[in-house]
Design an enzyme around this catalytic site. Structure first.
Site, PDB file in Angstrom:
ATOM      1  N   MET A  14     -14.557 -58.280 -79.599  1.00  0.00           N
ATOM      2  CA  MET A  14     -14.545 -56.762 -79.974  1.00  0.00           C
ATOM      3  C   MET A  14     -14.465 -56.744 -81.434  1.00  0.00           C
ATOM      4  O   MET A  14     -13.966 -57.555 -82.175  1.00  0.00           O
ATOM      5  CB  MET A  14     -13.573 -55.978 -79.476  1.00  0.00           C
ATOM      6  N   ALA A  44     -22.078 -63.330 -76.901  1.00  0.00           N
ATOM      7  CA  ALA A  44     -22.447 -61.856 -76.339  1.00  0.00           C
ATOM      8  C   ALA A  44     -23.598 -61.422 -77.177  1.00  0.00           C
ATOM      9  O   ALA A  44     -24.585 -60.714 -76.492  1.00  0.00           O
ATOM     10  CB  ALA A  44     -21.317 -61.151 -76.325  1.00  0.00           C
ATOM     11  N   ASN A 185     -28.319 -72.169 -90.732  1.00  0.00           N
ATOM     12  CA  ASN A 185     -28.924 -71.620 -91.807  1.00  0.00           C
ATOM     13  C   ASN A 185     -28.876 -73.121 -92.832  1.00  0.00           C
ATOM     14  O   ASN A 185     -28.633 -74.124 -92.516  1.00  0.00           O
ATOM     15  CB  ASN A 185     -28.002 -70.435 -92.354  1.00  0.00           C
ATOM     16  N   LYS A 214     -33.308 -68.485 -93.166  1.00  0.00           N
ATOM     17  CA  LYS A 214     -32.752 -68.454 -94.850  1.00  0.00           C
ATOM     18  C   LYS A 214     -32.558 -67.029 -94.906  1.00  0.00           C
ATOM     19  O   LYS A 214     -32.862 -66.672 -96.273  1.00  0.00           O
ATOM     20  CB  LYS A 214     -33.848 -69.185 -95.539  1.00  0.00           C
ATOM     21  N   GLY A 215     -32.364 -66.307 -93.908  1.00  0.00           N
ATOM     22  CA  GLY A 215     -32.000 -64.691 -94.382  1.00  0.00           C
ATOM     23  C   GLY A 215     -33.380 -64.177 -94.761  1.00  0.00           C
ATOM     24  O   GLY A 215     -34.264 -64.304 -94.435  1.00  0.00           O
ATOM     25  N   ASP A 245     -27.889 -64.172 -84.464  1.00  0.00           N
ATOM     26  CA  ASP A 245     -27.820 -64.273 -83.009  1.00  0.00           C
ATOM     27  C   ASP A 245     -28.815 -63.469 -82.450  1.00  0.00           C
ATOM     28  O   ASP A 245     -29.444 -63.982 -81.622  1.00  0.00           O
ATOM     29  CB  ASP A 245     -26.414 -63.302 -82.584  1.00  0.00           C
ATOM     30  N   ASN A 269     -38.189 -63.353 -85.847  1.00  0.00           N
ATOM     31  CA  ASN A 269     -38.044 -62.773 -87.319  1.00  0.00           C
ATOM     32  C   ASN A 269     -37.935 -61.218 -86.926  1.00  0.00           C
ATOM     33  O   ASN A 269     -36.937 -60.522 -87.487  1.00  0.00           O
ATOM     34  CB  ASN A 269     -39.228 -63.266 -87.955  1.00  0.00           C
ATOM     35  N   GLY A 280     -23.415 -52.581 -86.942  1.00  0.00           N
ATOM     36  CA  GLY A 280     -22.838 -53.443 -85.875  1.00  0.00           C
ATOM     37  C   GLY A 280     -23.928 -54.432 -85.398  1.00  0.00           C
ATOM     38  O   GLY A 280     -25.102 -54.400 -85.443  1.00  0.00           O
TER      39      GLY A 280
HETATM   40  O1  RIB Z   1     -22.619 -63.222 -85.556  1.00  0.00           O
HETATM   41  C1  RIB Z   1     -21.896 -62.201 -85.598  1.00  0.00           C
HETATM   42  C2  RIB Z   1     -20.724 -62.195 -85.020  1.00  0.00           C
HETATM   43  O2  RIB Z   1     -19.708 -63.279 -85.405  1.00  0.00           O
HETATM   44  C3  RIB Z   1     -19.755 -60.938 -84.776  1.00  0.00           C
HETATM   45  O3  RIB Z   1     -20.190 -60.388 -83.788  1.00  0.00           O
HETATM   46  C4  RIB Z   1     -18.374 -61.423 -84.761  1.00  0.00           C
HETATM   47  O4  RIB Z   1     -18.015 -60.924 -83.324  1.00  0.00           O
HETATM   48  C5  RIB Z   1     -18.495 -63.045 -85.093  1.00  0.00           C
HETATM   49  O5  RIB Z   1     -18.174 -63.530 -83.849  1.00  0.00           O
END
Ligand code: RIB
Length: 302
Positions: A14, A44, A185, A214-215, A245, A269, A280
């Site tokens: 969370m 997740a 990265n 590389k963002g 992620d 990308n 978030g």
């Molecule tokens: O990569 C981002 C995640 O890293 C966030 O959601 C946080 O929970 C951390 O694990």
């Protein structure tokens, strides 16, 4: 056509997200602007990114027997993720990430809690789930021995492995040889390269597996000895948490569909670009239709 399966073994957190104009220095208190409790955790997040695109996605992980754990389990199921292998652990707290966002940049402290109950034994209990997958997607927010077990089982059953080496830590040579794709990265890539002595051949093998994120500078990977650069898409950035992620979920989805690497990276990308437009980690993760519309608009704009 059969929807190929993606299995994620990894963390569930969370995210406790505070937005502030200025990050306090040591010993100082500042008044922040907002606070939100938002689902996160690298495992997740990868699973939600893949599932929103329509991938048949299974998550193997653990939550605590607390309110966060119950809420996260419901949330993950609502995203279309298969959750029977997400185990609530008695007397354990759910993993949390304390995130501070200031001027689009973030600081993150993770307290793993139940994520560290994703033991090698727990992973081994789900060998059949890994065996029936087409891609196994991993990160490093669970014990390293459990990552090693998951990779060992995937290789035993001919399952492709994508590992996002974050948060970075030393990896064994054996593990590094078994992984099919790394998505580090630039810093993580450097740590991977410097963590062992490599022969030229081994070094080249490793480089050929790395898709370096590389963002805002895009993606680089090596193919047939040539360095390929793929620029990122420019968007209004609200929050970069979870961008990596999202990229990983998008890449797993695209490679699983048989899309070639260059196009798969462009697709991933786009998934990452859309993800950073909302506050978030998971809020901005797009559906397939949203990615297709975005790519169409961008191609027309050229
Ligand atoms: O990569 C981002 C995640 O890293 C966030 O959601 C946080 O929970 C951390 O694990």
């Amino acid at each position: 056509m059969e929807n190929k399966k993606i299995t994620v073994v990894g963390s569930i957190n969370m995210d406790l997200v505070t937005s502030t104009k200025r990050v306090p220095v040591l010993g100082e208190t500042v008044l922040g602007e907002s606070f939100h409790t938002i689902p996160g955790g690298k495992g997740a997040n990868q699973a939600v990114a893949a599932a929103r695109l329509g991938a048949d996605t299974t998550l193997i992980g653990c939550v605590g027997d607390d309110t966060f754990g119950k809420d996260l389990l419901k949330h993950l199921a609502s995203q279309g993720i298969r959750t029977p292998y997400v185990k609530p652990i008695t007397y354990s707290t759910t993993g949390i990430a304390s995130i501070t966002i200031s001027n689009g940049e973030n600081h993150i402290i993770v307290v793993p809690g139940a994520n560290f109950q994703v033991t090698p034994e727990y992973v081994a209990e789900h060998e059949d789930v890994i065996a029936s997958s087409d891609i196994l997607l991993l990160q490093l927010e669970i014990p390293i021995e459990s990552v090693e077990k998951a990779v060992e089982l995937a290789k035993k059953h001919g399952v492709k492995v994508i590992l996002n080496p974050a948060p970075i830590q030393p990896l064994s040579k054996d593990l590094m040889k078994k992984v099919d794709y790394f998505t580090p990265n630039e810093y993580e890539q450097q740590v991977l390269l410097e963590s062992h002595e490599w022969t030229n051949e081994e070094r080249e093998e490793l480089l050929a597996k790395c898709i370096i994120t590389k963002g805002s500078k895009g993606i680089t990977f090596t193919s047939g000895g040539k360095v390929i650069e793929i620029p990122s898409y420019k968007v209004e950035v609200v929050d970069t948490t979870g961008a990596g992620d999202s990229f990983n979920g998008g890449l797993a989805y695209a490679l699983n569909k048989g899309i070639a690497m260059v196009e798969a990276c462009k697709f991933a990308n786009a998934v990452a670009a859309l993800s950073v437009t909302k506050l978030g980690a998971q809020s901005g993760m797009p559906t397939l239709a949203e990615v297709e519309e975005f790519l169409q608009t961008r191609d027309e704009a050229k």
